[in-house]
Design an enzyme around this catalytic site. Sequence first.
Site, short mmCIF file in Angstrom:
data_model
loop_
_atom_site.label_atom_id
_atom_site.label_comp_id
_atom_site.label_asym_id
_atom_site.label_seq_id
_atom_site.Cartn_x
_atom_site.Cartn_y
_atom_site.Cartn_z
N ASP A 207 -1.95 8.70 -6.14
CA ASP A 207 -1.37 7.39 -5.87
C ASP A 207 -0.51 7.49 -4.62
O ASP A 207 -0.33 8.57 -4.06
CB ASP A 207 -0.54 6.90 -7.07
CG ASP A 207 -0.56 5.38 -7.21
OD1 ASP A 207 -0.48 4.69 -6.17
OD2 ASP A 207 -0.66 4.89 -8.34
N GLY A 233 -1.07 9.91 -1.61
CA GLY A 233 -1.96 9.52 -0.53
C GLY A 233 -2.52 8.12 -0.72
O GLY A 233 -2.33 7.49 -1.76
N ASP A 234 -3.19 7.66 0.31
CA ASP A 234 -3.87 6.37 0.32
C ASP A 234 -5.36 6.65 0.19
O ASP A 234 -5.94 7.34 1.02
CB ASP A 234 -3.56 5.65 1.64
CG ASP A 234 -4.25 4.30 1.77
OD1 ASP A 234 -5.30 4.09 1.14
OD2 ASP A 234 -3.75 3.46 2.54
N PHE A 235 -6.00 6.12 -0.87
CA PHE A 235 -7.39 6.53 -1.08
C PHE A 235 -8.36 5.98 -0.05
O PHE A 235 -9.52 6.38 -0.03
CB PHE A 235 -7.88 6.22 -2.51
CG PHE A 235 -7.52 4.89 -3.08
CD1 PHE A 235 -6.77 4.83 -4.25
CD2 PHE A 235 -7.94 3.71 -2.51
CE1 PHE A 235 -6.45 3.60 -4.82
CE2 PHE A 235 -7.63 2.49 -3.07
CZ PHE A 235 -6.87 2.43 -4.24
N HIS A 253 -11.29 -4.04 -8.45
CA HIS A 253 -11.14 -5.50 -8.44
C HIS A 253 -10.12 -5.97 -7.40
O HIS A 253 -9.99 -7.17 -7.18
CB HIS A 253 -10.80 -6.03 -9.84
CG HIS A 253 -9.41 -5.74 -10.32
ND1 HIS A 253 -8.94 -6.19 -11.53
CD2 HIS A 253 -8.38 -5.02 -9.78
CE1 HIS A 253 -7.70 -5.80 -11.70
NE2 HIS A 253 -7.35 -5.09 -10.67
#
Length: 343
Positions: A207, A233-235, A253
Amino acid sequence: MTSTEELAAGTPVSPGQLIKMTIADCSAKVLQSAVRLGVFSVLADGPADAASVAEAAGLHPRLATDFLDALAALGLLERDGDSYRNAAIADAYLVQGRSGYLGGFVELTDQTLYETWNRLTDALRTGEPQRLDPDKGGFFGDKHTDPERMKRFLSGLDAFSDRMGTELADRIDWSAYRSFVDVGGARGNLAAVLVQTHPHLAASCFDLERTRPLFTEHVGRLGLTDRISFAGGDFFADPVPAADVLVLGHILHGFDDEKRKSLLRKIFDSVNPGGRVLIYDRMIDDDRSDPDRLLSSLHMRLVSETGSEYRAADCQAWLREAGFTSTSAEPFLDTHTLVIGTK
């Protein structure tokens, strides 16, 4: 005979369904107030009369009896003369401190849902997402700048992740796997359920880095710091940690189709050979007729610029396009769909 045929034949059509829809939020508000006032917790140890409940929960005598009787009529309390007790569903899910407590989610919807949906007409006219605090971004504002606000928000979500984790723990045969990553796993609640049920699993939550302090506090309180790690991290920008199983719950979503496909390509690269990806959301039924799922999709469009629910068939197609060799879809906790992709 349909309503249209009844009109043509001159048969009166009852407006009852329309009236119920118009005042549906009244029932929800009764539930939300009862949770906030602790009515179900007051009755946790057994029946009590109206006066005792009113005193313990801080209810004014003028409204107390109608309020408690309304809760009984809604099936949340049971009444025997002047004595009230929790109905089975309230006893299981609305008594604070119990493992199945869903009151946090009830309070979360009370805080976020109504003000946003009051702006639906504006959204339908403009196409713009409606945020509670436009200057801070996000439909609940920037929770991360207020740790206590974020804890309350995550506490509400924990009620869901407990149930999701329990269902995944029982539904999936984890014996062939040794590791998993909960992508967007927040403070590690779902991961905690899985590792407690299957002690052989090594877990990680992936996350945003700003979530780490909340993860550390929560997992530490659960005594699982040696079982669950955190990867910040940023996925979309950073590599997704590798594991036998990757879980994406309520993630896809939030984005449009292109971003979903992009993320699933990254997920494929991170799933170990022979492993799986598990995806759950309130996916839209194939013939787009389930009102609850359509309302959920409309909610995502209301609070985000690109989000919406999607069909399970579309999700399976994205997984095959990403490289997964087999896919399946099945109902999940009555309200969701679980899509599985195998590498």
